[in-house]
Each structure stands twice: as structure tokens, then as C-alpha cells.
Design an enzyme around this catalytic site. Structure first.
Site, PDB file in Angstrom:
ATOM      1  N   ARG A  86      63.426  27.062  -0.503  1.00  0.00           N
ATOM      2  CA  ARG A  86      62.363  27.939   0.001  1.00  0.00           C
ATOM      3  C   ARG A  86      61.005  27.444  -0.514  1.00  0.00           C
ATOM      4  O   ARG A  86      60.001  28.135  -0.477  1.00  0.00           O
ATOM      5  CB  ARG A  86      62.603  29.412  -0.369  1.00  0.00           C
ATOM      6  CG  ARG A  86      61.568  30.359   0.270  1.00  0.00           C
ATOM      7  CD  ARG A  86      61.938  31.840   0.240  1.00  0.00           C
ATOM      8  NE  ARG A  86      62.523  32.274  -1.007  1.00  0.00           N
ATOM      9  CZ  ARG A  86      61.857  32.472  -2.137  1.00  0.00           C
ATOM     10  NH1 ARG A  86      60.563  32.311  -2.194  1.00  0.00           N
ATOM     11  NH2 ARG A  86      62.503  32.832  -3.223  1.00  0.00           N
TER      12      ARG A  86
ATOM     13  N   TYR B  72      48.924  33.908  23.206  1.00  0.00           N
ATOM     14  CA  TYR B  72      50.379  34.088  23.324  1.00  0.00           C
ATOM     15  C   TYR B  72      50.764  35.544  23.001  1.00  0.00           C
ATOM     16  O   TYR B  72      50.220  36.151  22.086  1.00  0.00           O
ATOM     17  CB  TYR B  72      51.047  33.114  22.358  1.00  0.00           C
ATOM     18  CG  TYR B  72      52.542  33.163  22.327  1.00  0.00           C
ATOM     19  CD1 TYR B  72      53.296  32.705  23.403  1.00  0.00           C
ATOM     20  CD2 TYR B  72      53.228  33.649  21.214  1.00  0.00           C
ATOM     21  CE1 TYR B  72      54.684  32.731  23.370  1.00  0.00           C
ATOM     22  CE2 TYR B  72      54.606  33.671  21.165  1.00  0.00           C
ATOM     23  CZ  TYR B  72      55.329  33.220  22.250  1.00  0.00           C
ATOM     24  OH  TYR B  72      56.701  33.246  22.203  1.00  0.00           O
TER      25      TYR B  72
ATOM     26  N   ASP C  92      46.182  27.265  18.128  1.00  0.00           N
ATOM     27  CA  ASP C  92      47.576  27.068  18.528  1.00  0.00           C
ATOM     28  C   ASP C  92      47.580  25.863  19.470  1.00  0.00           C
ATOM     29  O   ASP C  92      47.138  25.955  20.609  1.00  0.00           O
ATOM     30  CB  ASP C  92      48.086  28.344  19.215  1.00  0.00           C
ATOM     31  CG  ASP C  92      49.544  28.243  19.634  1.00  0.00           C
ATOM     32  OD1 ASP C  92      50.014  27.121  19.897  1.00  0.00           O
ATOM     33  OD2 ASP C  92      50.191  29.298  19.734  1.00  0.00           O
TER      34      ASP C  92
ATOM     35  N   LYS D 216      58.846  23.874  21.334  1.00  0.00           N
ATOM     36  CA  LYS D 216      58.479  23.419  22.668  1.00  0.00           C
ATOM     37  C   LYS D 216      58.577  21.882  22.730  1.00  0.00           C
ATOM     38  O   LYS D 216      59.637  21.363  22.508  1.00  0.00           O
ATOM     39  CB  LYS D 216      57.091  23.960  23.032  1.00  0.00           C
ATOM     40  CG  LYS D 216      56.937  25.474  22.725  1.00  0.00           C
ATOM     41  CD  LYS D 216      57.820  26.377  23.554  1.00  0.00           C
ATOM     42  CE  LYS D 216      58.004  27.786  22.998  1.00  0.00           C
ATOM     43  NZ  LYS D 216      56.822  28.534  22.708  1.00  0.00           N
TER      44      LYS D 216
HETATM   45  C1  LIG Z   1      56.485  29.761  21.939  1.00  0.00           C
HETATM   46  C2  LIG Z   1      55.089  29.885  21.499  1.00  0.00           C
HETATM   47  C3  LIG Z   1      54.767  30.421  20.247  1.00  0.00           C
HETATM   48  C4  LIG Z   1      55.795  31.003  19.329  1.00  0.00           C
HETATM   49  O1  LIG Z   1      56.659  30.051  18.835  1.00  0.00           O
HETATM   50  P1  LIG Z   1      58.170  30.393  18.410  1.00  0.00           P
HETATM   51  O2  LIG Z   1      58.669  29.086  17.928  1.00  0.00           O
HETATM   52  O3  LIG Z   1      58.860  30.902  19.638  1.00  0.00           O
HETATM   53  O4  LIG Z   1      58.106  31.439  17.356  1.00  0.00           O
HETATM   54  C5  LIG Z   1      53.431  30.429  19.872  1.00  0.00           C
HETATM   55  N1  LIG Z   1      52.471  29.974  20.687  1.00  0.00           N
HETATM   56  C6  LIG Z   1      52.750  29.469  21.910  1.00  0.00           C
HETATM   57  C7  LIG Z   1      51.631  28.984  22.750  1.00  0.00           C
HETATM   58  C8  LIG Z   1      54.067  29.428  22.355  1.00  0.00           C
HETATM   59  O5  LIG Z   1      54.326  28.951  23.577  1.00  0.00           O
END
Ligand SMILES: *Cc1c(COP(=O)(O)O)cnc(C)c1O
Length: 385
Positions: free
Chosen positions: A56, A109, A179, A204
Site C-alpha cells: 500500500r 466525467y 483529466d 481506457k
Molecule cells: C472512465 C473515466 C474516468 C474514471 O476512470 P475509472 O478507471 O473508470 O475509475 C475518469 N475520467 C474519464 C474521462 C473517463 O472516461
């Protein structure tokens, strides 16, 4: 020493000779690390950010991924998390305190939107603004601590001028975070444009194979160290070694996959543009002439796009989506497989219109099956209209 993105993705920070010559590093599937002497143990504990003590904290398999992501973003430090939301919530938890204000820019998001609204119970306030720089100016308050951006967004793919926002924030002593999931660091490096933090859902494109969930925060050493110490270690959204291995495996082919996602997406867009029942296509490749800053900001465009069916409603959107077969119906995006979704439901037309979203909006994640298959599939659905 500067490295190319391809070099970083394939081999940066990996030394096979440390591991009996193994070209893929072993998975350190261990919760803790043992020491030869109590003295050595107590020394290591003084700096858990740098020493292997407990998983951790830092783990060697996760660490390989973190060093690569930091190098790709040209950031000083990276910390990985068990999800994108784990990374985003750890950042908010660490940077914000009661009385602070956050400006969120451009189509944020869904879960991030819910999270910042939920934080109002800790007396943290927020303003959502669109991509216009003048609106951003107006939203900034004396107690604004953080500017949080998505560019491109992931529903309408709108872009904002990152360098202008970073300059504005810096002049007011405000921290900036983005992001950067849509672009990945292959196509956009926000830290080089003045941002303090870049955040990813590794779920992603970076993972890329729809078999793992993960997140990351990259940026200035002092900020990421703080996030490590508080939001990461105390909230505990730990990325497991095996998942880190899978993400590192995805990362090795990220540049070449993105190139193909882009090529397929541009071909699909060329096809969609010939259809008069499709009134609008949302993808930043179509905005280059409108936004000159894009030339400097983005090196390429990934495969997430959306478009609007003319005079559509839930029934026609359903009909189109159900006629697809290469495109699978589901959440998420950025994997090898083509996906389709829509924000349209049978009970939210009014709400969508108020949010400026067309009741005919359909989102595609363009996968790696090949543009010809993808276009044939779309044509089959289009003929249903
Ligand atoms: C999927 C996504 C997230 C969240 O990510 P997780 O891995 O599902 O927690 C945050 N921002 C964007 C733009 C996303 O597409």
C-alpha cells in the site's frame, strides 16, 4: 537524456539483467518486503515513497508503470491507483479543505461531477463552466484552490486552450489539473503546457484491452508526494501488482494502437460526413481550423467520437444502436473493441436539451477491427432509419 515515447512504452526503466534476463519483469505479488536488520527496516520506513516496505506504498511492478507514465507525461512523479476515480478522489481529498472552491471546465466525467458535488458536505464549493476563457475568468473566486479540466471532453469532445488556462491559473496561484484520458500522453502532454497535474483512467487506451481497471496522477514532485502520503496511502485505492503488469503490457503497444485507432476514426468520420441524416459529428480533428491552439496542444486524435442523428428520439437511437453488431453496446471506451453508447434514455429528453445535448447523440469508441468492417456495420444501422 530524452527518450522517445516509443522507447518509454517498450523498455524505459526495465533492466532484464536484474531479473535473470527476463524481458518482461516479474510480477511482485507480495504485500510486504522483509529486511535483513531492524536498522535497515527502520531506515526504509522513514521514506515509504522511495522504499519497498508494504504494497500500500510502493511495489516494484507498479513502480515500473509509474516511472514510464511520469516519463511519457514529462512529469517529475507518478502515482498509480486501482481506478481513475481512485486517482481523482485522492487528489481532491489531498488538495482541498473546507472553504475551498474548485472551477471545473468543459463537460466533466459523470462520476467526477458527482464527487465534487458530494464534497459540498465538507464545505467545498464548485463552479462548472464551459470552454470559453471569459467564463473561466468570471468563475474564479478569491478562495479558488483548483482548476480542473477535461480536454477533449468525452461526450461532445470539446477542447479548451490548456496553455491559456495554465497561465491564468498560475497568475492567481491556483493549482491546475487535467483529466488527460482522451488523448493519453502520446497525443497530449499538459504538463509541458504549464499544468501541475495530469490524471488518467488507465482503464481506457493505456490498458487498452478492456481487462483491467486503473488510474494515475502525474505531476510536480511535491504535489504527487502529498497525494501519495494522504489521498493514496490513507484512502488506499491501491493498484495490485498483477493489474500493473497488465497495464504495462498494454502500454508497450500504446503508440501503435493509437495510430490505428486514429486512422480508423478518421475513415469513419469521412463516411459519417456523407450521410444527411447525421447532422453533427463531434471529434477534435474537425476543429483544427476553428482552434489554432490545437496545433501545438495535440499531436493526434484518438478514436472516441460522437454524432447526432437528425430529428431523433429514444426509439430511433435504439433502432440504430440495436442494428450494429461490430460495435458492442456498453460503457467505457479505449479498448481493442468498438463500442457504442448514448446518453439518451426513454425519460430524459428534456434534461438532455437543457444540458445542450442532442436527443440523437450517439457515441462511438472506434476499435481495431478495421475501418471497412466498422463502416459496413454503421451503414447497416443507417439503412434502418
Ligand atoms: C472512465 C473515466 C474516468 C474514471 O476512470 P475509472 O478507471 O473508470 O475509475 C475518469 N475520467 C474519464 C474521462 C473517463 O472516461
Amino acid at each position: 537524456m530524452t527518450y522517445t515515447d516509443e522507447e518509454i512504452c517498450t523498455q524505459f526503466g526495465e533492466d532484464p539483467h536484474k531479473h535473470n534476463g527476463a524481458v518482461t519483469p516479474p510480477i511482485y505479488q507480495t504485500s510486504l518486503f522483509a529486511f535483513r536488520s531492524f536498522k535497515e527496516f527502520t531506515e526504509a520506513q522513514k521514506l515509504e515513497r522511495e522504499n519497498y516496505v508494504y504494497s500500500r506504498g510502493v511495489n516494484p511492478t507498479v513502480n515500473i508503470l509509474e516511472r514510464k507514465l511520469a516519463a511519457l507525461e514529462k512529469g517529475e512523479q507518478c502515482k498509480c491507483f486501482s481506478s481513475g476515480m481512485g486517482a481523482i478522489s485522492a487528489m481532491f481529498f489531498t488538495l482541498l479543505k473546507s472553504g475551498d472552491h474548485v472551477v471545473l471546465i468543459n463537460n466533466i466525467y459523470g462520476a467526477t461531477t458527482q464527487l465534487i458535488k458530494y464534497l459540498s458536505k465538507f464545505n467545498i464549493s464548485y463552479s462548472f463552466v464551459d470552454h470559453q476563457l471569459t467564463n473561466i475568468h468570471e468563475a474564479i473566486q478569491d478562495n479558488t484552490k483548483l482548476i480542473y479540466v477535461e480536454s477533449p471532453g468525452t461526450m461532445l469532445m470539446k477542447v479548451v486552450d490548456l496553455q491559456a488556462i495554465a497561465q491564468l491559473a498560475k497568475s492567481k496561484g491556483i493549482i491546475t489539473a487535467i483529466d488527460n484520458t482522451w488523448s493519453t500522453p502520446i497525443f497530449q502532454k499538459p504538463l509541458t503546457l504549464g499544468f501541475n497535474l495530469s490524471i488518467h483512467s488507465l482503464t481506457k487506451y493505456i490498458g487498452g484491452h478492456s481487462d483491467v481497471v486503473g488510474g494515475a496522477v502525474i505531476g510536480d514532485q511535491a504535489l504527487v508526494d502529498d497525494i501519495f502520503q494522504y489521498g493514496y496511502q490513507l484512502n488506499g485505492a491501491v493498484l495490485g501488482a498483477h493489474d500493473a503488469y497488465l497495464i504495462n503490457r498494454g502500454l508497450r503497444t500504446l503508440p501503435i494502437r493509437l495510430k490505428q485507432h486514429q486512422e480508423n476514426a478518421l475513415k469513419v468520420i469521412d463516411y459519417l460526413r456523407t450521410k444527411h441524416e447525421i447532422v453533427k459529428i463531434h471529434h477534435p480533428s474537425l476543429e483544427k481550423s476553428q482552434f489554432p491552439f490545437l496545433e501545438k496542444q495535440m499531436k493526434g486524435f484518438s478514436g472516441l467520437l460522437s454524432f447526432e442523428l437528425k430529428d431523433a428520439n429514444f426509439a430511433s437511437v435504439s433502432k440504430f444502436i440495436d442494428a450494429l453488431s461490430i460495435f458492442k453496446i456498453g460503457v467505457s471506451w479505449g479498448g481493442f473493441e468498438s463500442l457504442v453508447t448514448s446518453p439518451v434514455k426513454d425519460n430524459n429528453e428534456q434534461q438532455l436539451i437543457e444540458e445542450g445535448i442532442s436527443p440523437g447523440l450517439i457515441r462511438l469508441s472506434i476499435g481495431l477491427e478495421g475501418a471497412e468492417l466498422q463502416i459496413n456495420d454503421l451503414e447497416k444501422a443507417y439503412r434502418q432509419l
